[in-house]
Write a protein that holds these residues in place. Structure first.
Motif, PDB file in Angstrom:
ATOM      1  N   ASP A 133       0.817  -1.206   0.000  1.00 58.61           N
ATOM      2  CA  ASP A 133       0.000   0.000   0.000  1.00 58.61           C
ATOM      3  C   ASP A 133       0.854   1.260   0.000  1.00 58.61           C
ATOM      4  N   VAL A 178      -6.579   9.444  -7.999  1.00 57.73           N
ATOM      5  CA  VAL A 178      -7.016   8.065  -7.761  1.00 57.73           C
ATOM      6  C   VAL A 178      -6.026   7.325  -6.868  1.00 57.73           C
ATOM      7  N   LEU A 179      -4.745   7.447  -7.156  1.00 57.11           N
ATOM      8  CA  LEU A 179      -3.736   6.707  -6.393  1.00 57.11           C
ATOM      9  C   LEU A 179      -3.642   7.216  -4.954  1.00 57.11           C
ATOM     10  N   GLY A 226      -6.232   5.921  -2.511  1.00 59.62           N
ATOM     11  CA  GLY A 226      -6.253   4.520  -2.140  1.00 59.62           C
ATOM     12  C   GLY A 226      -4.992   3.983  -1.516  1.00 59.62           C
ATOM     13  N   VAL A 233      -8.198   6.349 -15.291  1.00 63.26           N
ATOM     14  CA  VAL A 233      -8.858   5.914 -14.063  1.00 63.26           C
ATOM     15  C   VAL A 233      -8.782   4.394 -13.917  1.00 63.26           C
ATOM     16  N   ALA A 234      -9.104   3.671 -14.984  1.00 66.04           N
ATOM     17  CA  ALA A 234      -9.072   2.204 -14.924  1.00 66.04           C
ATOM     18  C   ALA A 234      -7.665   1.696 -14.641  1.00 66.04           C
ATOM     19  N   ALA A 288      -5.205   3.320 -13.088  1.00 60.64           N
ATOM     20  CA  ALA A 288      -4.825   3.653 -11.716  1.00 60.64           C
ATOM     21  C   ALA A 288      -5.519   2.737 -10.714  1.00 60.64           C
ATOM     22  N   ARG A 289      -6.767   2.398 -10.976  1.00 61.52           N
ATOM     23  CA  ARG A 289      -7.471   1.467 -10.090  1.00 61.52           C
ATOM     24  C   ARG A 289      -6.843   0.077 -10.139  1.00 61.52           C
ATOM     25  N   ALA A 290      -6.359  -0.317 -11.317  1.00 66.10           N
ATOM     26  CA  ALA A 290      -5.680  -1.607 -11.424  1.00 66.10           C
ATOM     27  C   ALA A 290      -4.413  -1.629 -10.585  1.00 66.10           C
ATOM     28  N   LEU A 322      -4.081  -0.164  -7.739  1.00 67.49           N
ATOM     29  CA  LEU A 322      -4.522  -0.315  -6.349  1.00 67.49           C
ATOM     30  C   LEU A 322      -5.173  -1.666  -6.074  1.00 67.49           C
ATOM     31  N   GLU A 323      -5.931  -2.173  -7.053  1.00 68.11           N
ATOM     32  CA  GLU A 323      -6.767  -3.348  -6.814  1.00 68.11           C
ATOM     33  C   GLU A 323      -6.288  -4.599  -7.542  1.00 68.11           C
ATOM     34  N   PRO A 329      -5.120  -6.093 -13.784  1.00 67.38           N
ATOM     35  CA  PRO A 329      -6.436  -6.330 -13.141  1.00 67.38           C
ATOM     36  C   PRO A 329      -6.601  -7.792 -12.762  1.00 67.38           C
TER      37      PRO A 329
END
Length: 281
Positions: free
Chosen positions: A7, A31-32, A35, A113-114, A116-118, A120-121, A280
């Protein structure tokens, strides 16, 4: 509560990405930072880029930039023997879609966005790469002749040159002279010998229009040779191999986002699971 190392992110923003698409860089930061604990780095050149990666500590490295920035980060980690043990991530930001084709081919989602979320997730996935006998690395695809074409998708997702980029180009193809790719299609047919694991797939007596070698996830590279057709379209010759040797008259080749050569012979060897890219789930 103490955050785990995964993290804690070291986000290195490519200077060219800041200049050409500052809005996407801002979105990635929002986004980063929402999270994870983020150290945000804005290097002004390649030396600072290298220093920041080298001093990341336990933080997970994230590159915000185009294919050249991704390749530069891989070169730094490889040089320090850390490529196999580091979970690298990338948020593709560039001036044109063509400058993001390597990241896309590896399965990184389109859209800031997608992607950056990848980061994190998502989860790190071990990928093969090609290493050549001159110290170069290929993540997405190798092409001969060096036509200016996007990399094919390997599954898991859709598929200006500047002076300071010479650092990564030199690290990835040191002995070969690297230059910009032609704006249009590649040259005419070539006479090349292509050997896969020691067996000849095509010899010098058969002109070819294109050779493509793509690392994947299986420990073998997918090799496709397109012969010159006479009359009806000739079927491509295909093989899966751990080593690929190409030889013949002087030829140039495109390795991901760079063009190298001319050379008369070069051997590429698959390094299975040699690096980790966060993708992802």
């Amino acid at each position: 509560m103490t955050e785990v190392a995964s993290d804690q992110l070291l986000v290195v923003v490519d200077p060219f990405a800041r200049r050409t698409d500052g809005e996407s860089v801002r979105i990635a930061k929002d986004v980063l930072c929402a999270g994870a604990r983020v150290k945000w780095c804005l290097p002004e050149g390649p030396e600072e880029f290298v220093r920041q990666l080298e001093r990341r500590g336990s933080r997970r490295p994230v590159v915000v930039g185009d294919d050249h920035a991704l390749l530069r980060a891989v070169a730094v980690l490889e040089r320090h023997g850390e490529l196999g043990g580091c979970a690298l991530a990338v948020v593709p930001v560039g001036a044109r879609p063509a400058t993001l084709s390597v990241a896309r081919s590896l399965g990184v989602p389109p859209g800031t966005v997608a992607a950056a979320r990848a980061v994190l997730e998502g989860t790190p996935r071990r990928l093969d790469l090609l290493a050549d006998d001159a110290g170069g690395l290929v993540l997405g695809a190798l092409r001969i002749p060096a036509a200016d074409a996007p990399a094919p998708s390997r599954g898991g997702g859709p598929v200006r040159r500047r002076r300071y980029r010479s650092l990564v180009l030199g690290a990835l193809a040191r002995p070969a002279r690297v230059q910009a790719a032609p704006a249009g299609g590649g040259p005419g047919p070539s006479r090349l010998r292509v050997e896969t694991d020691g067996s000849t797939l095509v010899d010098l007596d058969q002109p070819v229009r294109a050779v493509t070698v793509t690392p994947g996830f299986t420990g073998r590279a997918d090799v496709e040779v397109r012969p010159v057709s006479v009359g009806a379209e000739a079927a491509p010759l295909q093989a899966a191999a751990r080593t690929v040797t190409v030889s013949g008259a002087d030829f140039r080749y495109r390795a991901d986002a760079t063009v190298a050569g001319p050379v008369r012979t070069r051997t590429w060897t698959v390094r299975p699971g040699a690096w980790n890219l966060t993708l992802p789930r």
